[in-house]
Design a protein around this motif. Structure first.
Motif, PDB file in Angstrom:
ATOM      1  N   ALA A  42       0.563  -1.243   0.077  1.00 42.15           N
ATOM      2  CA  ALA A  42       0.415  -0.776  -0.203  1.00 42.15           C
ATOM      3  C   ALA A  42       0.796   0.789   0.137  1.00 42.15           C
ATOM      4  N   VAL A  43       2.333   1.111   0.765  1.00 39.40           N
ATOM      5  CA  VAL A  43       2.982   2.709   0.637  1.00 39.40           C
ATOM      6  C   VAL A  43       4.598   2.804  -0.070  1.00 39.40           C
ATOM      7  N   GLY A  44       4.570   1.555  -0.408  1.00 36.19           N
ATOM      8  CA  GLY A  44       5.838   0.908  -0.390  1.00 36.19           C
ATOM      9  C   GLY A  44       5.942   2.215  -2.027  1.00 36.19           C
ATOM     10  N   GLY A  45       5.741   2.270  -3.086  1.00 37.65           N
ATOM     11  CA  GLY A  45       5.612   3.403  -3.934  1.00 37.65           C
ATOM     12  C   GLY A  45       5.352   4.623  -3.937  1.00 37.65           C
ATOM     13  N   GLY A  46       4.918   5.009  -2.709  1.00 37.70           N
ATOM     14  CA  GLY A  46       4.514   6.277  -2.102  1.00 37.70           C
ATOM     15  C   GLY A  46       6.083   6.919  -1.872  1.00 37.70           C
ATOM     16  N   VAL A  47       6.330   5.409  -0.563  1.00 35.88           N
ATOM     17  CA  VAL A  47       7.279   5.959  -0.019  1.00 35.88           C
ATOM     18  C   VAL A  47       8.869   6.353  -1.148  1.00 35.88           C
ATOM     19  N   ILE A  48       8.826   5.224  -2.551  1.00 34.21           N
ATOM     20  CA  ILE A  48       9.449   5.395  -2.984  1.00 34.21           C
ATOM     21  C   ILE A  48       9.996   7.018  -4.129  1.00 34.21           C
ATOM     22  N   ARG A  49       8.260   7.114  -4.730  1.00 31.49           N
ATOM     23  CA  ARG A  49       7.954   8.668  -4.854  1.00 31.49           C
ATOM     24  C   ARG A  49       8.650   9.080  -4.270  1.00 31.49           C
ATOM     25  N   ASP A  50       8.941   9.767  -2.861  1.00 35.56           N
ATOM     26  CA  ASP A  50       8.669  11.196  -1.980  1.00 35.56           C
ATOM     27  C   ASP A  50      10.197  10.994  -1.984  1.00 35.56           C
ATOM     28  N   VAL A  51      11.182   9.439  -1.961  1.00 35.74           N
ATOM     29  CA  VAL A  51      12.587   9.463  -1.838  1.00 35.74           C
ATOM     30  C   VAL A  51      12.691  10.217  -2.703  1.00 35.74           C
ATOM     31  N   THR A  56      11.214  13.933   2.205  1.00 37.25           N
ATOM     32  CA  THR A  56      11.256  13.753   3.174  1.00 37.25           C
ATOM     33  C   THR A  56      10.519  14.396   4.793  1.00 37.25           C
ATOM     34  N   PRO A  57      10.603  13.457   5.488  1.00 38.30           N
ATOM     35  CA  PRO A  57       9.613  12.005   5.674  1.00 38.30           C
ATOM     36  C   PRO A  57       8.837  11.984   4.829  1.00 38.30           C
ATOM     37  N   PRO A  58       8.915  10.606   3.989  1.00 39.60           N
ATOM     38  CA  PRO A  58       7.862  10.504   2.897  1.00 39.60           C
ATOM     39  C   PRO A  58       6.394  10.281   4.042  1.00 39.60           C
ATOM     40  N   ALA A  59       5.312  10.878   2.967  1.00 36.87           N
ATOM     41  CA  ALA A  59       3.942  11.201   3.370  1.00 36.87           C
ATOM     42  C   ALA A  59       3.716  10.428   4.478  1.00 36.87           C
ATOM     43  N   MET A 111      -1.643   8.967  -9.480  1.00 34.15           N
ATOM     44  CA  MET A 111      -1.204  10.177  -7.577  1.00 34.15           C
ATOM     45  C   MET A 111       0.162  10.691  -7.787  1.00 34.15           C
ATOM     46  N   GLY A 112       0.973  10.144  -8.286  1.00 34.90           N
ATOM     47  CA  GLY A 112       2.208  10.034  -8.891  1.00 34.90           C
ATOM     48  C   GLY A 112       2.350  11.569  -9.779  1.00 34.90           C
ATOM     49  N   VAL A 113       1.661  11.173  -9.973  1.00 35.55           N
ATOM     50  CA  VAL A 113       1.825  12.300 -11.118  1.00 35.55           C
ATOM     51  C   VAL A 113       1.960  13.805 -10.410  1.00 35.55           C
ATOM     52  N   PHE A 130       8.269   9.446 -15.539  1.00 42.70           N
ATOM     53  CA  PHE A 130       8.316   8.296 -14.241  1.00 42.70           C
ATOM     54  C   PHE A 130       7.770   8.110 -13.002  1.00 42.70           C
ATOM     55  N   VAL A 131       7.897   9.387 -12.397  1.00 50.10           N
ATOM     56  CA  VAL A 131       7.481   9.082 -11.395  1.00 50.10           C
ATOM     57  C   VAL A 131       6.229   8.542 -10.909  1.00 50.10           C
ATOM     58  N   GLY A 132       5.254   9.067 -11.832  1.00 50.36           N
ATOM     59  CA  GLY A 132       3.693   8.511 -11.612  1.00 50.36           C
ATOM     60  C   GLY A 132       4.093   6.676 -11.646  1.00 50.36           C
ATOM     61  N   VAL A 133       5.090   6.324 -12.406  1.00 51.29           N
ATOM     62  CA  VAL A 133       4.933   4.665 -12.563  1.00 51.29           C
ATOM     63  C   VAL A 133       5.335   3.828 -11.539  1.00 51.29           C
ATOM     64  N   VAL A 134       6.665   4.427 -11.206  1.00 54.78           N
ATOM     65  CA  VAL A 134       7.547   4.571 -10.297  1.00 54.78           C
ATOM     66  C   VAL A 134       6.263   4.504  -9.053  1.00 54.78           C
ATOM     67  N   THR A 135       5.469   5.156  -8.884  1.00 57.74           N
ATOM     68  CA  THR A 135       4.687   5.114  -8.036  1.00 57.74           C
ATOM     69  C   THR A 135       3.891   4.195  -7.902  1.00 57.74           C
ATOM     70  N   GLY A 136       3.140   4.249  -9.391  1.00 57.44           N
ATOM     71  CA  GLY A 136       2.242   2.810  -9.212  1.00 57.44           C
ATOM     72  C   GLY A 136       2.420   1.678  -9.128  1.00 57.44           C
TER      73      GLY A 136
END
Length: 209
Positions: A42-51, A56-59, A111-113, A130-136
């Protein structure tokens, strides 16, 4: 708009947490393992996106509502009746997994976009997509690696490609005041491609083809 964004995010968290928890059930993990897998998905993609964006710290660590939603979802799926219903009915398991994973992918891609637009002053199309795909796809990759599977994006029906198309659609349609419409169009693009690929068994060419 902030309230709408939060609701959409929570739906995405619930969807990906369900897909992670269901993977844990399929792997016969204990309660802790199922919850961790649901939370990570659930939160992994969002953490990678925020980094990547330097947020930081991620949302996830600033607002516990996301983690709480993921854990509660995992606990519900671990309830004996729900667990038996899913694990003893393969067609139902596959259908729910497809629905949850696809919905999560569509929501988190756009959400990444949206987050990239928020935190980067003059983002390029490449960065946004790129950020959109990584978040997804990020949470799903972590889920599969932690459960000992080849990441879903490399072997299953068109997946990362659907996220790429959705992120590109969202980015190209993004206009001031019409952000929600762009996000909706991007998410629908992802979901539409995923459902079509699952129904028609579309796959990208493989090494042995």
């Amino acid at each position: 708009m902030d309230t709408v964004i939060l609701i959409v995010e929570l739906v995405g968290v619930l969807s990906f947490a369900a897909s992670g928890a269901m993977t844990g059930l399929r792997k016969n993990m204990d309660l802790f393992g199922v919850c961790i897998l649901g939370l990570t998905t659930a939160v992994g993609g969002g953490v990678i996106r925020d980094v990547i964006l330097g947020n930081t710290p991620p949302a996830t660590f600033q607002n516990p509502i996301y983690a709480a939603m993921a854990v509660v979802t995992s606990l519900v799926l671990f309830l004996p009746r729900v667990r038996r219903l899913l694990t003893h009915n393969q067609p139902l398991y596959d259908l729910v997994m497809l629905l949850m994973d696809t919905l999560g992918l569509g929501i988190f891609t756009v959400m990444g976009v949206q987050i990239a637009y928020t935190y980067v002053e003059e983002p390029t199309v490449f960065l946004l997509v790129f950020v959109g795909v990584v978040t997804g796809v990020g949470g799903g990759v972590l889920r599969d690696m932690m459960s000992g599977d080849t990441p879903y994006i490399f072997v299953k029906h068109v997946y990362a490609s659907a996220s790429l198309a959705g992120a590109l659609a969202c980015t190209l349609l993004w206009l001031p005041g019409l952000e929600l419409y762009a996000m909706g169009a991007g998410a629908v693009t992802v979901i539409f491609i995923r459902f079509l690929s699952a129904y028609y068994h579309w796959n990208l060419p493989r090494a042995h083809d």
